[in-house]
Design a protein around this motif. Structure first.
Motif, short mmCIF file in Angstrom:
data_model
loop_
_atom_site.label_atom_id
_atom_site.label_comp_id
_atom_site.label_asym_id
_atom_site.label_seq_id
_atom_site.Cartn_x
_atom_site.Cartn_y
_atom_site.Cartn_z
N ILE A 199 61.86 53.80 80.40
CA ILE A 199 62.41 52.49 80.49
C ILE A 199 61.72 51.90 81.64
O ILE A 199 61.90 52.49 82.87
CB ILE A 199 63.84 52.37 80.60
CG1 ILE A 199 64.59 52.79 79.22
CG2 ILE A 199 64.22 50.99 80.87
CD1 ILE A 199 64.42 51.71 77.96
N GLN A 200 61.15 50.86 81.47
CA GLN A 200 60.53 50.04 82.56
C GLN A 200 61.18 48.82 82.65
O GLN A 200 61.64 47.91 81.87
CB GLN A 200 59.12 49.52 82.47
CG GLN A 200 58.19 50.99 82.39
CD GLN A 200 56.75 50.50 82.36
OE1 GLN A 200 56.25 49.38 81.91
NE2 GLN A 200 55.93 51.46 82.48
N GLY A 201 61.78 48.50 83.85
CA GLY A 201 62.74 47.27 84.17
C GLY A 201 62.07 45.84 83.31
O GLY A 201 62.89 45.02 82.77
N PHE A 202 60.85 45.60 83.63
CA PHE A 202 60.07 44.50 83.25
C PHE A 202 60.21 44.38 81.75
O PHE A 202 60.62 43.38 81.16
CB PHE A 202 58.66 44.40 83.72
CG PHE A 202 58.02 42.94 83.49
CD1 PHE A 202 58.67 41.89 84.07
CD2 PHE A 202 57.08 42.82 82.42
CE1 PHE A 202 58.02 40.43 83.92
CE2 PHE A 202 56.27 41.65 82.22
CZ PHE A 202 56.99 40.54 82.83
N ARG A 203 59.92 45.46 81.18
CA ARG A 203 60.00 45.50 79.56
C ARG A 203 61.40 45.15 79.07
O ARG A 203 61.43 44.56 77.97
CB ARG A 203 59.24 46.59 79.04
CG ARG A 203 59.19 46.88 77.53
CD ARG A 203 58.95 48.22 77.05
NE ARG A 203 57.66 48.66 77.64
CZ ARG A 203 57.77 49.96 78.11
NH1 ARG A 203 58.74 50.82 77.85
NH2 ARG A 203 56.59 50.34 78.72
N LEU A 229 74.08 54.82 83.45
CA LEU A 229 74.43 53.49 84.00
C LEU A 229 74.32 52.34 82.96
O LEU A 229 75.03 51.37 83.31
CB LEU A 229 73.31 53.41 85.10
CG LEU A 229 73.37 54.10 86.48
CD1 LEU A 229 72.24 54.11 87.29
CD2 LEU A 229 74.56 53.72 87.17
N LEU A 230 73.42 52.39 82.19
CA LEU A 230 73.10 51.12 81.26
C LEU A 230 74.70 51.18 80.35
O LEU A 230 75.21 50.04 80.01
CB LEU A 230 72.24 51.46 80.40
CG LEU A 230 70.65 50.81 80.95
CD1 LEU A 230 69.66 51.49 79.99
CD2 LEU A 230 70.73 49.47 81.30
N SER A 245 70.02 47.23 89.54
CA SER A 245 69.24 48.20 89.99
C SER A 245 68.46 49.09 89.18
O SER A 245 67.31 49.67 89.55
CB SER A 245 70.47 49.13 90.30
OG SER A 245 69.90 50.21 91.02
N VAL A 246 68.85 48.82 87.74
CA VAL A 246 68.13 49.79 86.86
C VAL A 246 66.87 49.05 86.38
O VAL A 246 65.79 49.94 86.32
CB VAL A 246 68.93 49.96 85.43
CG1 VAL A 246 68.02 50.44 84.36
CG2 VAL A 246 70.12 50.75 85.77
N THR A 247 66.88 47.69 86.40
CA THR A 247 65.42 47.06 86.13
C THR A 247 64.59 46.79 87.51
O THR A 247 63.30 46.48 87.34
CB THR A 247 65.78 45.66 85.56
OG1 THR A 247 66.56 44.94 86.46
CG2 THR A 247 66.73 45.97 84.29
N ARG A 248 65.22 47.25 88.50
CA ARG A 248 64.74 47.00 89.91
C ARG A 248 64.11 45.55 89.80
O ARG A 248 62.83 45.02 90.28
CB ARG A 248 63.32 47.96 89.93
CG ARG A 248 63.70 49.12 90.40
CD ARG A 248 62.93 50.35 90.72
NE ARG A 248 62.22 50.65 89.30
CZ ARG A 248 61.14 51.53 89.31
NH1 ARG A 248 60.61 52.06 90.38
NH2 ARG A 248 60.74 51.99 88.15
#
Length: 352
Positions: free
Chosen positions: A163-167, A259-260, A103-106
């Motif tokens: 924070i970006q999920g892909f990175r 969450l992390l 969910s955090v990283t989508r």
């Protein structure tokens, strides 16, 4: 209490309102979660009855109620129940952790093992056993510390104006490769006996699970349950993007950080208890997402994680009864097949 229904072509969402507070309830998600829970209880009852000392479901229930002799109680409470509870609790922790990270990283590939947190916990345990010379208890502490240090490093390296999920996934993949090289180096430098002792932290296994391990993972799951449920409702808002989430009153940065932290604690606790069991955190949230027809949620994913691990452990015990395989091997088969299917679906969708 008032009830408001919202119907879409895929599912129905019911909003329950009482004294100014509202709760979203989706019947399809609730039904799928109950079905997974019932299936898990059924396989748990089956696992308690199979083995060198077979017992019928009725005998197992009677033993649990204290209505059988000392032999049956020793088999159930001394040998089989600790392993079953360890499998269920580790599965709960991995399923919930996977739901949080995805969910955090989508991203459906945003699981602890791909992001490096599982490898970090394993590296911490291996380093503790080989460098410090600790035993099993020290390895558990090392796994917890390794998971936290890796999570902090990955989060810090991936943080660039948010924070970006892909990175985050890319940094995690790089961390996994680096930690894998470190573990290989430590094993090559170690004595054979020490390397064999450390190897148990590289393949997830429930062999020899006892009540101490139940206590460790049980305390971890219980400690994270309240904050996970309190913050978990905001995950869906974060998936819509930071701007929209902040417009709806959610502080995106601190919420994502909490969450992390929760996901890391659950992942590290699972690895410290049973070693790195692969693909449960990856597959459980996505399987439940397709069963419920909605977004990734913590509770349904946790229940699916427990079901996957209970079934996998039953297979690990009974496929070759004379030589029980680690539970990580069946989960690799399940998760590897699912990962290949998921990549195929992603590539097919990108071509459309």
């Amino acid at each position: 209490m008032t009830t408001v229904k919202h119907t879409t072509p895929k599912h129905t969402t019911t909003r329950l309102e009482w004294r100014g507070r509202s709760v979203l309830w989706r019947p399809r998600a609730a039904l799928a979660s109950v079905a997974v829970l019932v299936a898990g209880l059924g396989f748990a009852l089956l696992q308690l009855g199979v083995g060198d000392y077979p017992m019928s479901p009725g005998e197992v229930l009677a033993t649990l109620a204290g209505q059988r002799g000392a032999a049956q109680e020793f088999v159930v409470f001394g040998l089989r129940l600790p392993r079953l509870l360890t499998a269920a609790l580790v599965g709960l922790a991995l399923g919930a952790s996977g739901a949080i990270f995805q969910s955090v990283t989508r991203n459906p590939l945003g699981s602890p093992e791909i992001m490096g947190f599982t490898m970090g916990a394993s590296a911490g345990a291996v380093a503790t056993v080989l460098v410090v010379g600790g035993q099993e208890g020290a390895g558990m502490v090392g796994a917890l510390l390794g998971g936290f240090v890796t999570a902090a490093a990955v989060y810090g390296l991936a943080h660039r104006r948010g924070i970006q999920g892909f990175r985050l996934i890319l940094v995690g993949v790089a961390a996994t490769a680096l930690l894998d090289s470190l573990i290989s180096y430590l094993l090559l430098r170690a004595r054979l006996q020490d390397a064999e002792s450390a190897y148990t932290w590289l393949v997830g296994s429930l062999n020899g699970a006892d009540w101490q391990q139940v206590q460790i993972i049980g305390l971890t799951v219980c400690a994270m349950t309240v904050p996970a449920l309190a913050i978990g409702g905001r995950m869906r808002l974060l998936e819509m993007g930071d701007d929209l989430a902040q417009g709806l009153g959610v502080r995106a940065g601190p919420t994502r950080g909490w969450l992390l932290l929760i996901g890391t604690v659950l992942c590290a606790g699972a690895v410290a208890t049973a070693g790195p069991i692969a693909f449960v955190a990856l597959a459980a949230p996505q399987i439940m997402r397709r069963l419920t027809g909605g977004s990734v949620s913590i509770v349904p994913s946790a229940l699916m994680g427990a079901l996957i691990l209970i079934v996998s452990d039953l297979a690990a015990q009974r496929v070759w009864p004379d030589s029980q395989m680690p539970v990580g091997i069946p989960t690799l088969c399940i998760g590897g097949t699912y990962l290949a299917w998921l990549l195929y679906q992603q590539s097919r969708a990108s071509r459309l």
